[in-house]
Design an enzyme around this catalytic site. Structure first.
Site, PDB file in Angstrom:
ATOM      1  N   GLU A 113      -4.141   7.238  -4.795  1.00 29.81           N
ATOM      2  CA  GLU A 113      -4.330   6.659  -6.139  1.00 29.81           C
ATOM      3  C   GLU A 113      -5.596   7.215  -6.779  1.00 29.81           C
ATOM      4  O   GLU A 113      -6.586   7.407  -6.076  1.00 29.81           O
ATOM      5  CB  GLU A 113      -4.465   5.132  -6.019  1.00 29.81           C
ATOM      6  CG  GLU A 113      -3.163   4.489  -5.639  1.00 29.81           C
ATOM      7  CD  GLU A 113      -3.280   2.976  -5.457  1.00 29.81           C
ATOM      8  OE1 GLU A 113      -4.299   2.383  -5.836  1.00 29.81           O
ATOM      9  OE2 GLU A 113      -2.333   2.394  -4.924  1.00 29.81           O
ATOM     10  N   ARG A 168       0.844  -1.192   0.000  1.00 27.31           N
ATOM     11  CA  ARG A 168       0.000   0.000   0.000  1.00 27.31           C
ATOM     12  C   ARG A 168       0.881   1.245   0.000  1.00 27.31           C
ATOM     13  O   ARG A 168       1.900   1.303   0.715  1.00 27.31           O
ATOM     14  CB  ARG A 168      -0.885   0.040   1.255  1.00 27.31           C
ATOM     15  CG  ARG A 168      -2.084  -0.881   1.219  1.00 27.31           C
ATOM     16  CD  ARG A 168      -3.129  -0.440   0.186  1.00 27.31           C
ATOM     17  NE  ARG A 168      -4.311  -1.284   0.184  1.00 27.31           N
ATOM     18  CZ  ARG A 168      -4.509  -2.334  -0.601  1.00 27.31           C
ATOM     19  NH1 ARG A 168      -3.582  -2.716  -1.476  1.00 27.31           N
ATOM     20  NH2 ARG A 168      -5.634  -3.017  -0.535  1.00 27.31           N
ATOM     21  N   HIS A 172      -1.395  -0.165  -9.910  1.00 19.11           N
ATOM     22  CA  HIS A 172      -2.053  -1.077  -8.949  1.00 19.11           C
ATOM     23  C   HIS A 172      -2.618  -2.328  -9.647  1.00 19.11           C
ATOM     24  O   HIS A 172      -3.825  -2.547  -9.675  1.00 19.11           O
ATOM     25  CB  HIS A 172      -3.161  -0.339  -8.170  1.00 19.11           C
ATOM     26  CG  HIS A 172      -3.480  -1.007  -6.859  1.00 19.11           C
ATOM     27  ND1 HIS A 172      -3.827  -0.317  -5.716  1.00 19.11           N
ATOM     28  CD2 HIS A 172      -3.502  -2.321  -6.506  1.00 19.11           C
ATOM     29  CE1 HIS A 172      -4.065  -1.174  -4.743  1.00 19.11           C
ATOM     30  NE2 HIS A 172      -3.863  -2.400  -5.201  1.00 19.11           N
TER      31      HIS A 172
HETATM   32  C1  GLV Z   1      -5.180  -5.341  -3.549  1.00 22.79           C
HETATM   33  O1  GLV Z   1      -4.441  -4.428  -3.516  1.00 22.79           O
HETATM   34  C2  GLV Z   1      -5.808  -5.909  -2.401  1.00 22.79           C
HETATM   35  O2  GLV Z   1      -5.571  -5.468  -1.259  1.00 22.79           O
HETATM   36  O3  GLV Z   1      -6.582  -6.840  -2.584  1.00 22.79           O
END
Ligand code: GLV
Length: 317
Positions: A265, A236, A283
């Protein structure tokens, strides 16, 4: 029949499954709902299938109707949901672990390769036909023999360790506790971040975002790395202090970065766009058909399990 709000568009087979089970309120145009729209749309619903783009903070949760009993997050991470606020309102929060481990670890490895082997510069030059082979052209860092420091040796960290080991990397990790030897697979445990960073030629951030990990990779901790280390983040964006990382890149303290996740994001820090030694992805961690299908199925099953049994094995609050 339960009425469930599904905040983002899912793959067709998942939406069909949801519509068979419930009166499912789908988001056919995949509009990014504002917090007030989420509250408005949830009126009369029993639960919400949220995604990581929904900021379910305390104020939003407190405005949800009494009828909402579950927030089933379509992600393994749940930093977008205030768990305490949900608990106070007696709303269960669930996530989708395991099913995305392999896909996310693959992207974790791609970030390591992309950053170490100067993929951003290479792609740019190849697209512009602006290159000429020479013995010292775009020399990068070889993975074989390099030390990989894994911050957060959960399911995804362990899978990255397994693949990286097969590439000849030497694995170190830091976690809240030491793992059993079968999970460690020969990796060296560090009981503190400083000691891990000191041996990380390449750092792979794999831990969840939480109050304890926000900006854990910052001006001070980046200094613990060996000069010319590579920093990658598949977890993250909140875990990395962007300005500190960009400054370390400018000073060549950090050789390159590989990033799939960002603060705010999709509006990542513009510094990352300018830096030639930053390999960036939008991502993509869990973005394969198999994985996204399995994640949405699990998010649906979590709601079913919760309403059938009053609890759920993937409940996180
Ligand atoms: C993706 O980033 C998730 O946390 O599933």
């Amino acid at each position: 029949m339960k009425k469930i709000l599904i905040t983002r568009k899912l793959l067709r087979s998942n939406e069909e499954k949801a519509s068979k089970l419930w009166e499912a309120k789908l988001n056919l145009n995949d509009e990014l709902y504002s917090q007030s729209k989420l509250v408005e749309l949830s009126q009369g619903c029993d639960g919400i299938l949220t995604s990581l783009t929904d900021k379910m903070d305390e104020a939003t949760i407190n405005k949800l109707p009494e009828s909402i009993k579950i927030l089933s997050n379509f992600a393994v991470g749940f930093g977008n949901i205030d768990l305490v606020a949900a608990k106070k309102r007696n709303i269960a929060v669930t996530n989708t672990p395991d099913v995305l481990t392999d896909a996310t670890a693959e992207i974790g490895i791609l970030l390591i390769l992309g950053a170490c082997r100067r993929a951003s510069e290479g792609i740019q030059a190849a697209k512009e036909s602006n290159w000429k082979w020479s013995a010292d052209y775009l020399i990068g860092k070889q993975l074989t023999g390099s030390r990989l420091g894994i911050l957060g040796m959960g399911r995804i960290g362990q899978k990255i360790a397994k693949i990286a080991k097969s590439l000849g990397m030497i694995i170190h990790y830091h976690n809240r506790s030491k793992l059993s030897s079968d999970k460690e697979q020969g990796a060296t445990y560090h009981d503190n971040l400083k000691s891990l960073m000191e041996v990380s030629d390449v750092l792979s951030v794999c831990c969840p975002a939480s109050k304890e990990t926000i900006n854990l990779i910052n001006k001070e901790t980046l200094e613990y790395l060996p000069k010319g280390a590579v920093v990658t983040n598949v977890a993250r964006g909140d875990i990395v202090d962007d300005e500190a990382l960009l400054d370390a890149l400018d000073r060549r303290k950090v050789y390159a970065a590989g990033l799939d996740v960002y603060k705010n994001e999709p509006n990542l820090n513009p510094g990352y766009l300018k830096h030639k030694s930053v390999f960036i992805l939008p991502h993509l961690g869990s973005a394969t058909k198999e994985t996204r299908t399995a994640m949405a199925n699990l998010a649906i099953d979590n709601i079913e399990e919760f309403f059938k049994t009053g609890s759920c094995k993937n409940k996180v609050n």
